[in-house]
Design an enzyme around this catalytic site. Sequence first.
Site, PDB file in Angstrom:
ATOM      1  N   LYS A   1       0.833  -1.211   0.000  1.00 61.02           N
ATOM      2  CA  LYS A   1       0.000   0.000   0.000  1.00 61.02           C
ATOM      3  C   LYS A   1       0.869   1.263   0.000  1.00 61.02           C
ATOM      4  CE  LYS A   1      -3.134   3.006   0.551  1.00 61.02           C
ATOM      5  NZ  LYS A   1      -4.210   3.300  -0.359  1.00 61.02           N
TER       6      LYS A   1
ATOM      7  N   CYS B   1      -3.091  11.078   1.069  1.00 60.89           N
ATOM      8  CA  CYS B   1      -2.446   9.780   0.859  1.00 60.89           C
ATOM      9  C   CYS B   1      -1.074   9.934   0.232  1.00 60.89           C
ATOM     10  CB  CYS B   1      -3.331   8.931  -0.043  1.00 60.89           C
ATOM     11  SG  CYS B   1      -5.017   8.849   0.557  1.00 60.89           S
TER      12      CYS B   1
HETATM   13  N1  SAJ Z   1      -1.271  14.795  -9.173  1.00 58.93           N
HETATM   14  C1  SAJ Z   1      -0.406  15.519  -9.982  1.00 58.93           C
HETATM   15  N2  SAJ Z   1      -0.046  14.995 -11.186  1.00 58.93           N
HETATM   16  C2  SAJ Z   1      -0.506  13.791 -11.617  1.00 58.93           C
HETATM   17  C3  SAJ Z   1      -1.372  13.039 -10.787  1.00 58.93           C
HETATM   18  C4  SAJ Z   1      -1.742  13.566  -9.562  1.00 58.93           C
HETATM   19  O1  SAJ Z   1       0.031  16.623  -9.621  1.00 58.93           O
HETATM   20  O2  SAJ Z   1      -0.138  13.401 -12.745  1.00 58.93           O
HETATM   21  C5  SAJ Z   1      -1.657  15.330  -7.850  1.00 58.93           C
HETATM   22  C6  SAJ Z   1      -3.161  15.597  -7.728  1.00 58.93           C
HETATM   23  O3  SAJ Z   1      -3.506  16.816  -8.290  1.00 58.93           O
HETATM   24  C7  SAJ Z   1      -3.324  15.562  -6.218  1.00 58.93           C
HETATM   25  C8  SAJ Z   1      -2.315  14.512  -5.787  1.00 58.93           C
HETATM   26  O4  SAJ Z   1      -1.401  14.368  -6.863  1.00 58.93           O
HETATM   27  O5  SAJ Z   1      -2.973  16.803  -5.643  1.00 58.93           O
HETATM   28  C9  SAJ Z   1      -2.918  13.155  -5.450  1.00 58.93           C
HETATM   29  O6  SAJ Z   1      -3.913  12.814  -6.394  1.00 58.93           O
HETATM   30  P1  SAJ Z   1      -4.070  11.349  -6.993  1.00 58.93           P
HETATM   31  O7  SAJ Z   1      -5.180  11.357  -7.950  1.00 58.93           O
HETATM   32  O8  SAJ Z   1      -2.756  10.882  -7.507  1.00 58.93           O
HETATM   33  O9  SAJ Z   1      -4.345  10.427  -5.757  1.00 58.93           O
HETATM   34  P2  SAJ Z   1      -5.368  10.423  -4.494  1.00 58.93           P
HETATM   35  O10 SAJ Z   1      -4.657  11.012  -3.331  1.00 58.93           O
HETATM   36  O11 SAJ Z   1      -6.690  10.957  -4.823  1.00 58.93           O
HETATM   37  O12 SAJ Z   1      -5.532   8.825  -4.315  1.00 58.93           O
HETATM   38  C10 SAJ Z   1      -4.377   8.012  -4.180  1.00 58.93           C
HETATM   39  C11 SAJ Z   1      -4.469   6.835  -5.177  1.00 58.93           C
HETATM   40  N3  SAJ Z   1      -3.196   6.146  -5.233  1.00 58.93           N
HETATM   41  C12 SAJ Z   1      -2.576   5.864  -6.404  1.00 58.93           C
HETATM   42  O13 SAJ Z   1      -3.009   6.217  -7.472  1.00 58.93           O
HETATM   43  C13 SAJ Z   1      -1.315   5.065  -6.334  1.00 58.93           C
HETATM   44  C14 SAJ Z   1      -5.588   5.894  -4.746  1.00 58.93           C
HETATM   45  O14 SAJ Z   1      -5.619   4.751  -5.583  1.00 58.93           O
HETATM   46  C15 SAJ Z   1      -5.382   5.475  -3.291  1.00 58.93           C
HETATM   47  O15 SAJ Z   1      -6.421   4.601  -2.854  1.00 58.93           O
HETATM   48  C16 SAJ Z   1      -5.417   6.716  -2.435  1.00 58.93           C
HETATM   49  O16 SAJ Z   1      -4.309   7.544  -2.836  1.00 58.93           O
HETATM   50  C17 SAJ Z   1      -5.279   6.292  -0.977  1.00 58.93           C
HETATM   51  O17 SAJ Z   1      -6.305   6.257  -0.288  1.00 58.93           O
HETATM   52  O18 SAJ Z   1      -4.186   5.921  -0.569  1.00 58.93           O
END
Ligand code: SAJ
Length: 434
Positions: free
Chosen positions: A217, A271
């Site tokens: 995780k 996360c």
């Molecule tokens: N972000 C970027 N660039 C990207 C992708 C995301 O800047 O290319 C930023 C987003 O804007 C945001 C942050 O990263 O600020 C996190 O967003 P996210 O969509 O990557 O993830 P979360 O926090 O919504 O959810 C994550 C997910 N983990 C992964 O994709 C590995 C989700 O599957 C998990 O269940 C969740 O964390 C969790 O609960 O741990």
Amino acid sequence: MRGEALPTVSVIGLGYIGLPTAAIIARAGMSVRGVDVSQEVVDTINRGEIHIEEVDLDGLVHGVVQRGLLSASSRVEAADVFVIAVPTPFAKDGQHTPDISYVLAAARSIAAVLKPGDMVILESTSPVGTTEAVRDLIAAERPDLRMPGLSSSIPDVSIAYCPERVLPGRILQELTDNDRSIGGITPRCARKALAFYKRFVRGACITTDARSAEMTKLVENAYRDVNIAFANELSIIADAMGLNVWEVIRLANRHPRVNILSPGPGVGGHCIAVDPWFIVHGAPEQTPLIRTARGVNDGKIHHSIARAAELVEVNTRANVACLGLAFKANIDDFRESPARLVAATLARRFGKRIRIVEPYAVELPIEFTDTGAELIDLDTALETCDVLIVLVDHDLFRSVPLAERINKAVYDTRGIWPDQPQPGFEREELRKAS
Ligand code: SAJ
């Protein structure tokens, strides 16, 4: 499983993961008791309502409460399966130390009602070793019960770690469709947990040991953080070199084995910006890359503030619209949001010149009080602001056509408007052409 009585289930912690999980288990026909320390949350759920925003969750909760399959309480009572879904925040020591006290408190309350044959499953994102800590705590509280992994005899209870990996905004779909890692304290515990998850998960359920599942995780989110850090670092390099980072990434991603993520104003949420620290804390000497990625992503917030402030300063008389406060696109979650931090910093510095557009907000968060900044809608922003700072890639912002922003000064931290003329880029093009 045919003919077997369905287990009764207790889900401890009714937040973003616990409540949807409880509702999905109830939908599969099991009788679920949700437990939360907040009486307000308990009362809301017992009315068939919800206290969080998530697509389709309201209808699902309403339905299972009506059918008598889900109820909420502030006390842990006897059940066959206990699912722990409480927060694991940082301790308040400023060192990014994981605080597992809520998990241990939940384990203690379960220990009091545990009976032979029961199963305890931890779902909260946790540092490696937490599931064993849960087992040890229950063993200390209940010396009458044989615990898995502590003796060679068949244990009275099963204990496993099964992390969620759902994306906010798609939780219900991903809870059922995503593959799950199921880590037992012993293989027997894993098999028992597998049989439970098979009742409501369509994705593949893969068994392993508890420590590997805990690490998996953390690794998933650290992987994403490191990859976003690469994109964010590229954007800072591109700014220094007068390059258009979106163009560079778009072209590089045409390579069959390259897939660079998107830069943004920093990494937010609860996360991706948190979990990598759990790995660093567990292995401080072995984690230079993961630690640096965190630094790069946090540094991008300050870079964004500096670049946005520069644009506001250069356009002395203009009103400025900050587009978005949420931590990512198309959600109403403003917690741990870099966009919110950038906008609030600008509001404190430039006062009433700063306007905020956030379709998911009804009012501005507390830190905007007395700054002079106001919440306006997108149309008003396009009419009254000559500087646009894109902080969130909400679909609403993406859909603004070039004609409505062509004469504006734009800092687009998300790359949602690839057709927007980039002054620095153009200069470079001209220099090359001359
Ligand atoms: N972000 C970027 N660039 C990207 C992708 C995301 O800047 O290319 C930023 C987003 O804007 C945001 C942050 O990263 O600020 C996190 O967003 P996210 O969509 O990557 O993830 P979360 O926090 O919504 O959810 C994550 C997910 N983990 C992964 O994709 C590995 C989700 O599957 C998990 O269940 C969740 O964390 C969790 O609960 O741990």
